[in-house]
Design a protein around this motif. Structure first.
Motif, PDB file in Angstrom:
ATOM      1  N   PRO A   1       0.809  -1.220   0.000  1.00  0.00           N
ATOM      2  CA  PRO A   1       0.000   0.000   0.000  1.00  0.00           C
ATOM      3  C   PRO A   1       0.838   1.263   0.000  1.00  0.00           C
ATOM      4  O   PRO A   1       1.928   1.317   0.562  1.00  0.00           O
ATOM      5  CB  PRO A   1      -0.804  -0.116   1.302  1.00  0.00           C
ATOM      6  CG  PRO A   1       0.059  -0.960   2.195  1.00  0.00           C
ATOM      7  CD  PRO A   1       0.719  -1.950   1.283  1.00  0.00           C
TER       8      PRO A   1
ATOM      9  N   GLN B   1      -3.283   4.522   1.038  1.00  0.00           N
ATOM     10  CA  GLN B   1      -4.028   3.270   1.026  1.00  0.00           C
ATOM     11  C   GLN B   1      -3.861   2.544   2.362  1.00  0.00           C
ATOM     12  O   GLN B   1      -3.020   2.905   3.184  1.00  0.00           O
ATOM     13  CB  GLN B   1      -3.537   2.375  -0.124  1.00  0.00           C
ATOM     14  CG  GLN B   1      -3.735   2.984  -1.511  1.00  0.00           C
ATOM     15  CD  GLN B   1      -3.023   2.202  -2.600  1.00  0.00           C
ATOM     16  OE1 GLN B   1      -2.114   1.400  -2.319  1.00  0.00           O
ATOM     17  NE2 GLN B   1      -3.411   2.437  -3.839  1.00  0.00           N
TER      18      GLN B   1
ATOM     19  N   LYS C   1      -6.333  -4.763  -5.429  1.00  0.00           N
ATOM     20  CA  LYS C   1      -6.820  -3.613  -4.663  1.00  0.00           C
ATOM     21  C   LYS C   1      -8.293  -3.812  -4.326  1.00  0.00           C
ATOM     22  O   LYS C   1      -9.071  -4.283  -5.155  1.00  0.00           O
ATOM     23  CB  LYS C   1      -6.636  -2.308  -5.449  1.00  0.00           C
ATOM     24  CG  LYS C   1      -5.205  -1.848  -5.591  1.00  0.00           C
ATOM     25  CD  LYS C   1      -5.131  -0.430  -6.110  1.00  0.00           C
ATOM     26  CE  LYS C   1      -5.568  -0.323  -7.557  1.00  0.00           C
ATOM     27  NZ  LYS C   1      -4.637  -0.952  -8.489  1.00  0.00           N
TER      28      LYS C   1
ATOM     29  N   THR D   1      -5.014   6.822  -5.615  1.00  0.00           N
ATOM     30  CA  THR D   1      -4.148   6.608  -4.459  1.00  0.00           C
ATOM     31  C   THR D   1      -2.803   6.004  -4.856  1.00  0.00           C
ATOM     32  O   THR D   1      -1.879   5.968  -4.040  1.00  0.00           O
ATOM     33  CB  THR D   1      -4.840   5.698  -3.443  1.00  0.00           C
ATOM     34  OG1 THR D   1      -5.300   4.506  -4.101  1.00  0.00           O
ATOM     35  CG2 THR D   1      -6.024   6.405  -2.805  1.00  0.00           C
TER      36      THR D   1
END
Length: 648
Positions: free
Chosen positions: A195, A199, A230, A510
């Protein structure tokens, strides 16, 4: 001196008999105060609220208690002896707790449905079960295939028996329901492997689910590799939560995705249109019927212009003429009277008049369609309460806003943004304000005067910039984002991350801006296009004229308007009256750092200054462009629209 309180109490009424349509709360409470002999008043913060009542020998204490419940308020007696109706923060919190509790159960029911679907499938997919799934899935794809062929699988949601859906379902079952309930409306959160700072990382349990998913994925797509996964969760108003799982390959391109909509559909919808035996339809008064006709796009009677002319002064003065009194409030009063029910409460600002068409309704239908709007009552009273998540529009500010739109000849970018900045609700044009704008200005075609109202997120950003920054952008200056207000920077970030504002960018926001927005610039480009509306002097203006540019009108002269509601070319050829306006397209060009990521947001305004008279002939430059477009349409005719096909 001691006799005064006794004197006042002696003349206090015990019951009330009165009925009145939705009206400003201060005026309604003043009427109740005079009739009851009590000293009552309304706090300024509730001055824009509305109250309606149908009371027949109703106890005063019950009346006051129920009106407080309807407005999420309480009565507070001050040292001067006046009892004030004031907001009740504890009641607001209690309603929110009840809503959260309902949302919690709603999600648990939805997850139980996901669990049931998953339990009907094998625990793991081996080669044999995968082959069976692929055969079944291929049959579905062939059935749904269109003329253009099988679409890219990365753009399609996988079926509920696919490996990615199975993985998503299992992850959903691991989610913390209370955390989902606590998410703000409009929030969008992303979980990912490796991430970024914007995130969240997957839990150990989710990573184990993804390990099994990759095993099944390799059976379905032996030549591809699920490089990164994701999970995206978004919460819409009303508690609807779609959860998607996306898989990307070696190049970062999305390979497939699946969706689980966390929505409880276990309860069948109630039939609110069921007619109770012996009930007669309500007879709607002529004035209320006309009010709904005036605000309805659907009504096309010959008397529409006359009705609009009659109602226009009232629509433009919501201070003097309470805008919700002719709609649901009227129906409630009639239903309460037919049922001989005590009623006091309020109604929301949503009138639904824009789409109104006359349909006979019975008292039961009125009440059953709105059961969620009533406060539970143990004494048989009807206590209607408007939705607590929809802020009441200020009648005074709305009057100024509506009249400004008339002066401008349309919904300007600045006035629309100022209204959005004033309104706290997520959809500030929902309700009677938007309905009124629709009948005041043209709303059809690509140059609709109402295009701004559909772009309230960007209007919020434009509002937060403030007059000084707006003018600097209009002068052609480039503005540093770091110089903007905290509210403006926050709204830009929400546009990027919550509302996926990087349109056309295939990379997740993101990932594209993994560390947040640290700096950047914004500049403005404005494009002006002359537009006009036209009509035949023999037939007169249409109810909802469509603004056109020269290119559109030239093609319409050659072949007519071939949209869903076609208009033959002969109609346009008869136009001999025109009113000229201007369409302005606003493009806000952002450069967001780190990475110089571009984002473009759009606003527009179409204005027809009311002081400008209609002309019998368009200017030479427009006539030339129209003729060029007409000749081009003759040489290159538009293909007739293909009828919508419903596939088996």
């Amino acid at each position: 001196m001691v006799l005064l309180p006794v004197f006042v109490l002696t003349f206090q009424a015990r019951t009330l008999t009165m009925a009145f349509p939705p009206m400003p709360a201060p005026k309604a409470i003043e009427m109740i105060a005079k009739a009851s002999g009590r000293r009552l008043a309304v706090a300024p913060s509730l001055a824009d609220e509305v109250i309606l009542a149908r009371l027949k020998e109703a106890p005063v204490d019950a009346t006051l208690r129920h009106v407080a419940e309807a407005l999420t308020a309480k009565w507070s007696t001050r040292s001067d002896g006046i009892t004030w109706l004031v907001p009740d923060l504890q009641a607001v919190k209690s309603i929110q707790r009840d809503q959260d509790k309902q949302m919690d159960q709603h999600l648990r029911n939805a997850l139980q449905q996901v669990r049931k679907k998953l339990s009907e499938q094998p625990e793991e997919l081996d080669r044999q079960s995968m082959d069976a799934f692929l055969a079944w899935n291929d049959a579905i794809w062939k059935k749904e295939a269109t003329e253009v062929g099988r679409p890219d699988r990365s753009e399609m949601m996988e079926t509920e028996r696919s490996p990615i859906w199975r993985a998503l379902a299992r992850i959903c079952l691991q989610m913390d329901v209370k955390a989902l309930v606590a998410m703000p409306d409009g929030d969008r959160e992303v979980w990912a492997e490796q991430p970024t700072p914007m995130q969240h990382g997957f839990s150990d349990a989710a990573q184990e689910i993804l390990r099994k998913y990759r095993q099944e994925f390799s059976l379905e797509y032996p030549t591809d590799e699920a490089k990164r996964v994701k999970l995206i969760v978004k919460k819409f108003e009303g508690g609807f939560i779609p959860v998607t799982l996306e898989t990307t390959g070696e190049t970062g391109k999305r390979l497939e995705m699946a969706l689980v909509a966390l929505h409880d559909d276990s309860e069948p919808p109630t039939n609110s249109d069921e007619v109770v035996a012996g009930e007669k339809p309500l007879v709607i008064p002529q004035e209320a019927t006309e009010a709904r006709m005036a605000l309805s796009r659907q009504y096309r009677g010959k008397d529409r212009f006359a009705i609009l002319a009659k109602w226009r002064p009232r629509l433009l003065d919501p201070v003097k003429f309470e805008p919700v009194q002719w709609h649901f409030g009227e129906d409630l009063l009639l239903a309460a009277d037919a049922r001989d029910k005590q009623m006091i409460g309020t109604v929301g600002d949503v009138t639904n008049s824009d789409f109104w068409e006359f349909v006979a309704v019975t008292p039961s239908q009125v009440l059953s369609r709105s059961t969620y709007d009533f406060v539970p009552s143990d004494d048989g009273w009807l206590v209607p309460r408007g939705p607590n998540d929809f802020d009441r529009a200020s009648r005074a500010k709305a009057r100024e806003f509506l009249r400004e739109s008339v002066r401008m000849g349309g919904l300007s970018v600045d006035s629309a943004a100022d209204w959005v900045g004033h309104a706290k609700h997520r959809t500030p044009f929902l309700g009677w304000v938007g309905d009124t704008l629709i009948v005041l200005h043209s709303i059809t075609g690509p140059y609709s005067a109402m295009a701004n109202a559909l772009n309230d997120l960007v209007l919020g950003i434009w509002s937060s910039l403030g007059p000084g920054t707006r003018e600097a952008l209009r002068r052609g200056e480039t503005v540093d984002i770091r110089q903007l207000s905290a509210d403006a920077r926050d709204q830009i970030a929400k546009q990027v991350y919550w509302y996926v504002g990087l349109a056309g960018d295939t990379m997740e926001a993101t990932d594209r801006l993994p560390d947040g927005i640290t700096s950047g610039t914004v500049r403005l480009n404005i494009t002006e296009t002359p537009v006009f509306i036209g009509w035949s002097s023999a037939n007169g203006p249409t109810v909802s004229p469509m603004p056109m540019d020269a290119s559109m009108f030239g093609r319409f002269l050659a072949e007519g308007n071939r949209s869903r509601r076609p208009v033959p070319a002969e109609i346009f050829q008869q136009y001999d009256r025109f009113k000229i306006g201007m369409h302005r397209s606003y493009e806000l060009h952002f450069t967001l750092n780190p990475g110089a990521v571009p984002m473009t947001l759009h606003l527009s305004e179409t204005l027809f200054p009311p002081e400008q008279e209609a002309v019998t002939e368009l200017p030479p430059n427009l006539r030339s462009a129209i003729e060029k477009a007409r000749q081009d349409a003759i040489a290159h005719p538009t293909k007739p629209p293909t009828p919508d096909a419903i596939h088996p």
